[in-house]
Enzyme design. Structure first.
Site, PDB file in Angstrom:
ATOM      1  N   TYR A   1      40.543  41.813  39.846  1.00 37.21           N
ATOM      2  CA  TYR A   1      40.826  40.745  39.412  1.00 37.21           C
ATOM      3  C   TYR A   1      41.112  39.825  40.459  1.00 37.21           C
ATOM      4  CZ  TYR A   1      42.759  37.259  35.787  1.00 37.21           C
ATOM      5  OH  TYR A   1      43.112  36.355  35.119  1.00 37.21           O
ATOM      6  N   CYS A   2      40.554  38.493  40.804  1.00 39.87           N
ATOM      7  CA  CYS A   2      41.067  37.543  41.649  1.00 39.87           C
ATOM      8  C   CYS A   2      41.112  38.059  43.116  1.00 39.87           C
ATOM      9  CB  CYS A   2      42.484  36.868  41.088  1.00 39.87           C
ATOM     10  SG  CYS A   2      42.909  35.652  42.099  1.00 39.87           S
TER      11      CYS A   2
END
Length: 652
Positions: free
Chosen positions: A385-386
């Protein structure tokens, strides 16, 4: 982080600095139009200044507020912000706003003020004349609503809306009196025209022009008359209604934020990790100085043979994916028959000054190997994530270069960038001095997470800074209890050495997108070597990782890559459980080269994209196995460290 660390870090000064500049600029800009202070000191609508001063003096550290000035207390009738004691719209007779509303209706005096403003703007004479003409027309139109300086019929004029509108000025108090109508309409005109002039500037490099546009917008957002007590009629009326209690409470909120060095967005006292946040049952099964590995208990009799290891961003806490039972991606995945492991990163402290990107890449490999060895399987699915997704791409490149790509069966990227050429507004905070931006080097070992929170808040200044200033500091409104905002404010520190290199190498120089420009774990990084099946999710309205930037992942890897465009942004676009029935997502099975081509031929699907991802994941390896033995952490003599969510997520 301890209270002493917070105190020593100096971040409180940065929050104070956030307001210092705009306040001084506002004095210069709005000074000629400031309401007469005497109007607020005498008369039937005067504020109880002596009582307020006494209460504010009592708010020093270590002393309780004076009676009647405790946080949360409000002796006024509950008529809502901007309403008078009798429930009428604010700005009426007898209120402070009403007392000042009729002062500036002389067109000659207003003309002089506007001329002064126009002369202060750094614009050429032709543009100044155009602004002058439009300003006079605007003021005549606005004053016409009140029968001042014009021959129009007031009743008919008031049937028409003001020339410009903005949610910040939606309260009726902004139009009840000509002074405040003129004030906010003139502000919107100046903001609009200066922004247009900035957009039309020539001769600047694109990056410099974007930085100028961003800075201009941020400055005008800060200068809104809604942000200052003497130019916000709703705040003035609220102070009158509550006999000053709203200002006292707002000052308490401001002082508390200055002390903690961070803007408050929510009432957080009711949120407890492991009790009403991050509640999916599980155990910490592995721990290093950099991370803990949580394994969640199964909810089905059989599970997919290949487990799932999730790498959340270490800029925020992992529990955004386990916020509460209804919103939890973790709980949902477990209920779909997946053995889920979650990495919980440690917030950086003084022992982590030498941590670099290689350490996070090695940690991802270690977490995958731990899950594989623990369950006796050949590979694992992974999610990044990210920033952890960016790192996951580097991890895949490392394994590919070493001939060990088979350890990872598939990779899913949530809002992750690998090509930073079009990285959005966050890139505007970097510039050429990338190694120094967003990093308080009073503590060289790590970057205080509150500094990063300030930077991210600036990207949406009106939503995440100034609306809270107006509501809570000026109006004294109570904070809502909102789990997502609590998570957003639960910041983490970052290793300073890693942070500087990440900003310089990726955001500024875009080296990850260039084969063999960067090295990690002893090998050069080349994304084109990645043949692992990938699922790339982007948020249509993401301002942290723009969809156009996330899309480029599909152009760099060589293996099969499924791209999904989700509705909403960086968080809501990811955390969108099917039961909520919110938003939508788009798919396109055709081979396309650009995001525009993808969008043009995409099929829209209502609701969450999670089931689409699940079908894709099962297609990679549909085999299942009983949820026995170490598939149930802590059972049958299985040695574990502690219950989820573990210690690391609690460290500050």
């Amino acid at each position: 982080m301890t209270d002493e660390q917070h105190k020593d870090s100096g971040s409180g000064d940065s929050l104070a600095d956030l307001f210092k500049g705009p306040v001084e600029a506002a004095k210069a800009l709005f000074g000629p139009l400031m309401p007469n202070v005497g109007d607020l000191l005498a008369g039937p609508g005067a504020l109880p200044w002596a009582d307020m001063v006494q209460q504010l003096q009592a708010m020093r550290p270590g002393r309780e507020p004076a009676p009647g000035a405790k946080p949360g207390q409000d002796n006024a009738p509950d008529n809502g912000p901007g309403s008078g004691p009798d429930g009428a719209a604010s700005g009426g007779a007898g209120t402070a706003a009403g007392a000042t509303g009729s002062r500036y209706t002389d067109l000659a005096e207003l003309t002089a003020v506007f001329e002064s403003w126009a002369r202060q703007l750094p614009i050429a004479e032709p543009e100044r004349k155009m602004l002058w003409t439009e300003g006079l027309e605007l003021w005549q139109t606005v004053l016409g609503r009140y029968g001042v300086g014009a021959t129009v019929q007031v009743d008919k004029a008031r049937e028409h809306p003001l020339p410009r509108s903005d949610p910040r000025f939606a309260d009726p108090a902004w139009i009840e009196q000509p002074f405040f109508a003129l004030l906010h309409q003139t502000y919107l005109l100046l903001s609009e025209k200066v922004t247009e002039l900035t957009d039309q500037m020539e001769g600047l490099e694109p990056a410099k022009k974007e930085q100028l546009q961003f800075s201009t917008r941020a400055i005008f957002d800060a200068l809104s008359p809604a942000n200052f007590p003497m130019t916000n009629p709703a705040a003035i009326d609220r102070a009158v209604e509550t006999r000053g209690e709203s200002l006292v409470k707002g000052m308490e909120y401001l002082l508390a934020d200055l002390q903690r060095g961070q803007l408050t967005h929510t009432e957080s006292s009711g949120f407890k990790l492991g009790e009403n946040l991050a509640t999916t049952p599980g155990k910490v099964v592995h721990e290093t100085p950099l991370y803990q590995l949580i394994q969640y208990a199964p909810a089905t009799e059989t599970v997919l043979t290949t487990p799932l290891v999730i790498f959340p961003s270490w800029i925020n806490r992992f529990y955004i994916l386990d916020l509460n039972p209804k919103k939890s991606f973790v709980r949902w995945a477990v209920e779909q028959g997946i053995t889920v492991f979650m990495v919980s990163w440690k917030s950086a402290d003084k022992t982590m000054g030498d941590v670099i990107w290689d350490d996070y890449i090695a940690a991802q490999i270690d977490a995958v190997d731990t899950a594989r060895a623990r369950l006796g399987v050949a590979s694992a699915h992974v999610i990044g994530y990210c920033v952890a997704g960016t790192t996951l791409a580097a991890t895949l490149a490392v394994l590919a270069r070493k001939g060990e790509a088979e350890r990872i069966a598939s990779a899913t990227m949530f809002a992750a960038q690998v090509d930073f050429e079009e990285a959005g507004e966050l890139k505007l905070l970097v510039g050429n001095q990338a190694s120094e931006v967003m990093s308080p080097f009073g503590r060289p070992a790590y970057v205080d997470g509150r500094q990063l929170a300030h930077a991210f808040n600036l990207l949406r200044g009106n939503d995440l800074i100034w609306s809270y200033v107006a509501k809570h500091y000026l109006m004294g409104e109570d904070y809502p209890a909102f789990d997502l905002l609590h998570w957003n404010g639960d910041v983490t520190n970052l290793p300073a050495r890693w942070h500087r290199a990440y900003i310089s190498d990726l955001y500024r120089d875009n080296r990850l997108a260039k084969p063999d420009s960067l090295s990690a774990c002893g090998v050069p990084l080349d994304l084109t070597r990645i043949e692992t099946p990938c699922y790339v999710q982007a948020g249509r309205d993401d301002h942290i990782a723009p969809a156009q930037s996330v899309w480029k992942m599909t152009r760099h890897v060589s293996g099969p890559c499924t791209f999904v465009l989700a509705g909403s942004g960086h968080v809501a676009g990811v955390v969108n459980p099917p039961a909520a029935g919110k938003y939508q997502y788009w798919t396109n099975d055709d081979r396309v080269e650009t995001l525009d081509e993808f969008t043009a031929g995409a099929t829209e699907h209502p609701g969450s994209w999670w089931p689409h991802w699940l079908a894709w994941l099962r297609a990679q390896d549909p085999s299942e196995t009983p949820a026995l033995g170490k598939r149930s952490p802590g059972e049958e003599g299985d040695a574990v460290i502690e219950d989820a969510p573990g210690r690391y997520v609690l460290m500050r």
